[in-house]
Design a protein around this motif. Structure first.
Motif, PDB file in Angstrom:
ATOM      1  N   ILE A  48      99.571  25.806  78.693  1.00 48.08           N
ATOM      2  CA  ILE A  48      98.909  26.760  79.582  1.00 48.08           C
ATOM      3  C   ILE A  48      97.859  25.969  80.364  1.00 48.08           C
ATOM      4  N   PRO A  49      98.213  25.567  81.601  1.00 50.60           N
ATOM      5  CA  PRO A  49      97.407  24.595  82.338  1.00 50.60           C
ATOM      6  C   PRO A  49      95.913  24.919  82.402  1.00 50.60           C
ATOM      7  N   PRO A  99     111.155  30.973  78.120  1.00 53.62           N
ATOM      8  CA  PRO A  99     111.086  31.800  79.335  1.00 53.62           C
ATOM      9  C   PRO A  99     109.674  32.010  79.893  1.00 53.62           C
ATOM     10  N   PHE A 100     108.680  32.100  79.038  1.00 57.40           N
ATOM     11  CA  PHE A 100     107.308  32.326  79.544  1.00 57.40           C
ATOM     12  C   PHE A 100     106.873  31.197  80.472  1.00 57.40           C
ATOM     13  N   SER A 101     107.501  30.018  80.313  1.00 58.07           N
ATOM     14  CA  SER A 101     107.038  28.854  81.071  1.00 58.07           C
ATOM     15  C   SER A 101     107.377  28.930  82.565  1.00 58.07           C
ATOM     16  N   LYS A 102     108.135  29.955  82.929  1.00 57.34           N
ATOM     17  CA  LYS A 102     108.374  30.179  84.367  1.00 57.34           C
ATOM     18  C   LYS A 102     107.062  30.356  85.113  1.00 57.34           C
ATOM     19  N   LYS A 103     106.067  30.825  84.382  1.00 60.58           N
ATOM     20  CA  LYS A 103     104.754  31.047  85.007  1.00 60.58           C
ATOM     21  C   LYS A 103     104.018  29.755  85.316  1.00 60.58           C
ATOM     22  N   PHE A 104     104.405  28.686  84.600  1.00 63.25           N
ATOM     23  CA  PHE A 104     103.682  27.419  84.772  1.00 63.25           C
ATOM     24  C   PHE A 104     104.658  26.292  85.059  1.00 63.25           C
ATOM     25  N   SER A 105     104.614  25.763  86.254  1.00 67.11           N
ATOM     26  CA  SER A 105     105.562  24.701  86.588  1.00 67.11           C
ATOM     27  C   SER A 105     105.202  23.411  85.864  1.00 67.11           C
ATOM     28  N   LEU A 106     106.186  22.539  85.712  1.00 65.27           N
ATOM     29  CA  LEU A 106     105.929  21.239  85.084  1.00 65.27           C
ATOM     30  C   LEU A 106     104.908  20.437  85.889  1.00 65.27           C
ATOM     31  N   GLU A 107     104.895  20.688  87.178  1.00 67.86           N
ATOM     32  CA  GLU A 107     103.939  20.015  88.048  1.00 67.86           C
ATOM     33  C   GLU A 107     102.489  20.453  87.715  1.00 67.86           C
TER      34      GLU A 107
END
Ligand code: SAH
Length: 342
Positions: free
Chosen positions: A198-199, A231-239
């Motif tokens: 979570i950035p 799926p929750f990680s759609k909210k946070f890009s790898l970038e």
């Protein structure tokens, strides 16, 4: 309603005593009992008079965890089902190796994330754990380490149930208590906070004056794959995650550890290995390849030993530090991702 005395700071406890006409050192004594000596009853506070103990009893409670069930694995791993004051249950695991004992502690009852390969994700998040509930898990495992292995706990990993960065304030408070000389006095360097990424919260953690380590559950450096399994990680890009980890390193000078499970037909290809290498090279990092522990879902199967070795070789060839985390406590569902209060 009585107040849980462990919700009060040392100063607040001292003030309580002063208001009642007592010396402030009484407050310090009580604070030492509830944290350093991890006392769960006022009766144990033998350097206080009986009247004082009774007085405390009329104003306060000491909510605490209770080990409900202990399971021992053939490899020495011990899993505790611990009951909270409101009857919820979480699990904490003692993991012994030759020279260390690691406590794997939970930060939430259930989890609000939806990683498809993790048993805890199937449980609804019911609530956050309080700092004392996290602290008590560590005390419990430290006592077990002394009892069964004749040594103190050496490491703590926030890799049990829940997402620690989604219980941020209590996480920080628990770390402060665990590492304080008024608490367990365990070095922050021996603590790992594991997050699914979570950035915003990673940056916040970087800004704290703490020396804890950070692990990030990456599992794939290819966006579509990661979004599919988490799926929750759609909210946070790898970038965005990369950005927060760059910030983490700039602030702390400590490398992040990428946790990475290798699955058959999901990320067991050269394309995935290359993506991981590229990602690692852009961030000061190490890789921890994790053996997958089955949770009975047909979609997830561990990759072959050869594939895991190929990952290891290619990462090493690219000068990336890599370790392989063998599964522990599988026979009692105590391994990573298997905690589900069964
Ligand atoms: N929410 C935090 C901490 C809990 S999980 C996080 O995601 O990091 C601790 C580690 O176990 C994570 O890296 C997680 O991805 C991994 N894990 C989850 N399920 C697993 C499984 N079935 N087998 C192996 N590791 C698993």
């Amino acid at each position: 309603m009585k107040i849980d005395i462990r919700n009060l700071s040392e100063d607040q406890i001292i003030d309580f005593f002063k208001e009642k006409g007592f010396d402030s050192y009484r407050g310090r004594q009580v604070y030492e009992w509830i944290w350093k000596k991890s006392s769960h009853s006022f009766d144990e506070m033998t350097n206080l008079s009986k009247d004082l103990r009774l007085m405390l009893d009329t104003h306060f409670v000491i909510n605490h965890i209770e080990v409900d069930k202990i399971q021992k694995s053939s490899d020495g791993t011990i899993k505790n089902a611990v009951k909270l004051f409101d009857d919820y249950t979480v699990e904490s695991v003692l993991i012994p190796t030759e020279d260390r004992t690691t406590a794997c502690v939970s930060s939430q009852v259930g989890c609000s994330l939806d990683c498809n390969f993790c048993a805890t994700a199937k449980l609804k998040r019911m609530r956050n754990l309080n700092p004392d509930e996290i602290y008590d898990q560590v005390v419990t495992i430290n006592n077990q380490s002394l009892k069964y292995f004749n040594r103190s706990l050496s490491n703590i990993v926030f890799m049990g149930m829940g997402e620690p960065l989604m219980n941020y304030n209590n996480l920080i408070k628990s770390i402060e208590k665990i590492s304080s000389d008024k608490g367990l006095n365990i070095s922050q360097k021996r603590i790992v906070v594991s997050t699914s990424g979570i950035p915003k919260m990673i940056k916040k953690l970087a800004d704290e004056d703490l020396r804890v380590n950070l692990a990030l559950s990456l599992h794939s450096a290819i966006e579509e794959t990661r979004n599919l399994i988490m799926p929750f990680s759609k909210k946070f890009s790898l970038e965005e995650i990369k950005d927060s980890l760059t910030y983490w390193y700039a602030k702390t000078k400590r490398k992040v550890t990428f946790e990475y499970i290798v699955w058959k037909d999901i990320n067991d290809s050269i394309e995935h290995i290359s993506a991981l290498i590229k990602y690692c090279k852009s961030i000061p990092s190490k890789v921890n390849l994790i053996e997958y522990n089955s949770i009975g879902d047909e979609n997830f199967k561990s990759a072959s030993e050869n594939m895991i070795n190929l990952y290891k070789d290619l990462l090493e060839k690219n000068k990336i530090t890599v370790t392989v985390r063998r599964s522990r406590g599988k026979d009692i569902d105590a391994a990573c991702g298997q905690l589900a209060n069964k």
